[in-house]
Write an enzyme that holds these catalytic residues in place. Structure first.
Site, PDB file in Angstrom:
ATOM      1  NE  ARG D  89      23.381  -4.011  13.348  1.00 23.25           N
ATOM      2  CZ  ARG D  89      23.170  -5.240  13.839  1.00 23.25           C
ATOM      3  NH1 ARG D  89      22.203  -6.005  13.387  1.00 23.25           N
ATOM      4  NH2 ARG D  89      23.944  -5.701  14.818  1.00 23.25           N
ATOM      5  CD  GLU D  92      18.651  -1.291  14.450  1.00 18.82           C
ATOM      6  OE1 GLU D  92      18.630  -2.411  14.980  1.00 18.82           O
ATOM      7  OE2 GLU D  92      19.558  -0.456  14.671  1.00 18.82           O
ATOM      8  CB  SER D 115       9.661   3.138  -8.973  1.00 22.86           C
ATOM      9  OG  SER D 115       9.510   1.852  -9.549  1.00 22.86           O
TER      10      SER D 115
END
Lengths: 147, 147, 147, 147, 147, 147, 147, 147, 147, 147
Positions: D89, D92, D115
């Site tokens: 997830r 995604e 960073s």
């Protein structure tokens, strides 16, 4: 996402060949290091407005290209240019020596990395009686893992 | 194909940690540059017999490891170590600047490459008030496309 | 499958640069969070009709673009934009910390996931004397494995 | 290259399950944030000697594991754990929102990155009447492209 | 990361074959749906302690396996089992009909997804004079894109 | 190889949006199940001549599109649409539950597969007080390995 | 998932070489076609109990191997055996002639496939004065797309 | 590299559909086997001048297409057509039976391969009361490893 | 599938290093070309019984290795050895010159290939004042596409 | 990056077919070896100005093509042409014999490589009563690993 920048780069390379200009001369005209200049004009860095305008005048670029040069790029990697022998030798050097570079960075600096952002590089020729040498210096700020 | 060399490398890293030795000290003991030494002891170069024996004595290595160090390696690439951030930054630098390096090599030298075989590299620290820097110098003989 | 949406996004980015508008100003004009607005205008969410029309007026978009913005997208992933350093750092963070995030979600909530659908995110700047910081907050509903 | 660290992680997870200890309790015992602690004990960070020894005593680890925890890791990526739904997830979310995050970072900060080294993250639960939420905050120093 | 769970699965399959037990019988013994039971015993779900103990007694499993069954899994995907014809037909069905399923979900529910977490499935046989049929029902909660 | 079919699909989707027609209405007009209809009009099945003509009249399609719909397709897979969250959840369900489905098919039917050719599917909504559900039923003839 | 079957296959190949038995002789001993026999003993089909026992006696196999032969396999594909020249030529034939085979199946049978499940194959030698020929016949039931 | 050949193939398929010609009729018109004819007209073989001209007259092809058919092709593989179910079943057959075919070739002929160059194939229908069958015969010269 | 052959190869390389034997000496002992000998002993060709026995005596190999050498191999490709610089240069040469080789074969011989089965190769040194040269000659029978 | 060069190559191949010229005749016209000539005209080498002009006159090329031929190429690898059987046989030869070539180079020359830059190749026909042979000679300078 970078089509306009790619077109600008093509226009620059074609004019440069026709006019017989060198990258060094273009870099000098905008007062930037030649390594930065080539990267930026090929589309890897946004070009500040004044430099974009100067390059546009020097090479007779279209307005679209002058605009496109100033845009923030997507730096999308080498694609199948990674197979080009001139580029591949650098990949091979990282393949062969990457772990050694890593060990020596950690030994000298502790846990961290060389920045590729706060970073510059230099490409130069070193004369050598047994054949001149390409010397590429990668110079980046050390960043330690810092929670 | 390099299993014996990989075991030797593990033995070396474990002993080195236990004994508190640095790569620089090991390099000095065999009279070789530290960059070459780390590469070779991690398995990327065949180690000449006298150096292998000296390293074996210094670190108390097994006979198998001393033998393995001398063997011709298969230099098989980074595998999933390519994701390690310390190594990845170098890959990213080639991704971002590879085409610029290529253009500048051709402008300066004509059609050809920097050798990754007739080649050496240097890893050092450059003090800088805004944060010390990692400086990696790649130095290879230019080879022109020569039919 | 998203060509019309991609053209709309190109038209939006070009106009935005020419007009000197910020994403924040566009978001304000349609009364939506800026993170949702950028995603939707780049083609990742269907835009409700009234918002699409308002953006069309604000930026002088073509009818095709106003139509395309409202269409249901295929959210097809990053392609070679995954190599862009600004985006890659987030992938690297998931590579390095993904297993720790997973352990902590399970420890706190049990077996399940953070939804990426009932989800919002926030991108903001946090001033810091040693350098300002990018703070990205991912905020999704916990969903437990529920047969 | 991280076999000894992987064994240590296995030993830690097995003991933790058997003893019924939580990551939070282990983190408290060594005085570190829980997110850092889990990452480090799973092998993603070198653990300072005193913390490694304390964890070793708390969980009754072998000497090899205590040693291995202190070693510099190769952070080698997720491999097939990238398919795990709890981890996926997050991938995604980057796929869907990565370009929007990139646009907003550049709008706010200019050309540069967040960073992932000078970086910390926080995983927490936010109660919500329609279902509690997982809130993951990524917090990294902005680094501008600085030649 | 799931080695202990994989060993438990092997032990279960071997005993099951030797004892001539069916998955349905094992599922009945622990009072769970057979689909959930197979998934969980093959390592895809953590098994609650009482169910794990009951399965252990029924099949005479080792203590390690009973422990491993209770552990939180990494659900790491199919690997080369994706080529198995029995499994591949489902992948092919998604390849061929995925876009149609997507269109119909959006037409019926709007922008969103079928949850694969708040989800159950059923595998059954439907007698048919021209050849019995495999009927697999996927049943997941609709989740709308909800910022 | 399917360019003409892809153009027809684009023409259909654009007209459908403009005319405010639903897939269900189009399916009814040609007397076919809606799941088959969407698949076929998106290019995954050859459309019989009479149905193609009827769809052409209903939506005012070009002759080329009416021809293209009747042509035998290459069913070439999802490409980067596999990342679309609505489609991906089905891939994830197969990843997580594929081996369990396989075990249960073999237990019930013996060695063989569910056909993806002698096959139909149904997408429907099941009302549920805790949130309506997407129910997708895959229904294929069992085929046994039969030398 | 097929480790026990792979061990059985190894045991079979080693014994077969030592005893100088041919596949044809083993196939005859269990009364099955040689093509099916080789596939099944290499682990691609479950072997009926009586045939497994007969092979076990003929070759002096361990009990584990006799058990493993009877187990339902995961048919997991060729892996790097796809590069073997003897196997690769078949892949190349499908690469070069796959589209022609597809066109001819559709011309003769309409929309559908050759089953790879209700399927048999034959490998034989056809003498030819300009060099004997390998003749491989693939013979599968036609299955039409049948909703 | 085969764009002109791909255009010729498109022109052929469109005309063939419009004219209601079969591959068998076209093959007969040029006096070649139908399997060779389809392959060659789809671009996998150079077509001799007289046959190209005859096909051009029969189908009313452009001069460019008649020229392109005669050109030497790059046989570049299936790309995403490998996912087409009609083609995939052949790939699956090689996946499942490739090692058995290899064993039987070596048992019958010794070390070597079936040529895919000195090779022909036949696609035909075999009537069968339980469903007609697709029979594909691959027929290639045996070539022994011959230093 | 080649584990026994891989072990034999390891035993051969270790003994060869210890005894200071060259490949040329081993090749001479069995009366075969050195290129064939190295390939075969590394596992790429089945070794005839008498040669396998002679090599076994010369190097003091185990019975298992002598048996394994005679077995038919799976020639499974280079894997990550493809990155080895000594091997990669040959891959690069094919990348750069493959299309030219193809054009010239077709110009000289017509449509067909150089056999890699009826094939031999030679590796030799050619002295040259500007640096000795590696000369690798690939010599294979031309096979024309012959239906 | 090589689009102009690819167009030039297409123009050259079309004219060459129309005019019935051979590569050998073109090579002779510019006084270069045929292997170099084909490579260069297909875009793999920059063509010196005088040779580019001569080729332009001989084949009646456009000015753009004459310019493009002179430009420095990106040598980007084979892409899907790697599947072409005429080219693939060379890849297979490297797959099968690469490790043997490597061993023999190291035995004869020590640690190093055959250069693919200081390199030439020759493609010729060797008459043979049992079928003429393709003989490809790769001839590159040995480069030793030289720090």
């Amino acid at each position: 996402m970078n089509e306009a920048k790619a077109k600008a780069a093509e226009e620059i390379r074609a004019t440069k060949q026709r006019e017989g200009l060198s990258w060094a001369e273009i870099a000098e005209a905008i007062g930037k290091p030649k390594e930065w200049t080539v990267s930026a004009l090929l589309g890897q860095h946004p070009v500040p407005e004044d430099a974009a305008v100067k390059v546009g005048e020097l090479l007779g670029l279209s307005d679209e290209s002058v605009q496109a040069l100033q845009r923030q790029p997507y730096r999308t990697g080498l694609g199948d240019a990674a197979n080009d022998p001139t580029i591949y030798r650098f990949i091979e050097a990282i393949n062969v020596y990457g772990p050694a570079i890593k060990e020596l960075i950690h030994e000298e600096f502790g846990d961290g990395i060389m920045s590729a952002i706060n970073f510059k590089l230099d490409v130069s020729r070193r004369p050598d009686p047994s054949g001149d040498r390409v010397v590429v210096t990668l110079d980046g700020k050390f960043l330690d893992y810092n929670w």
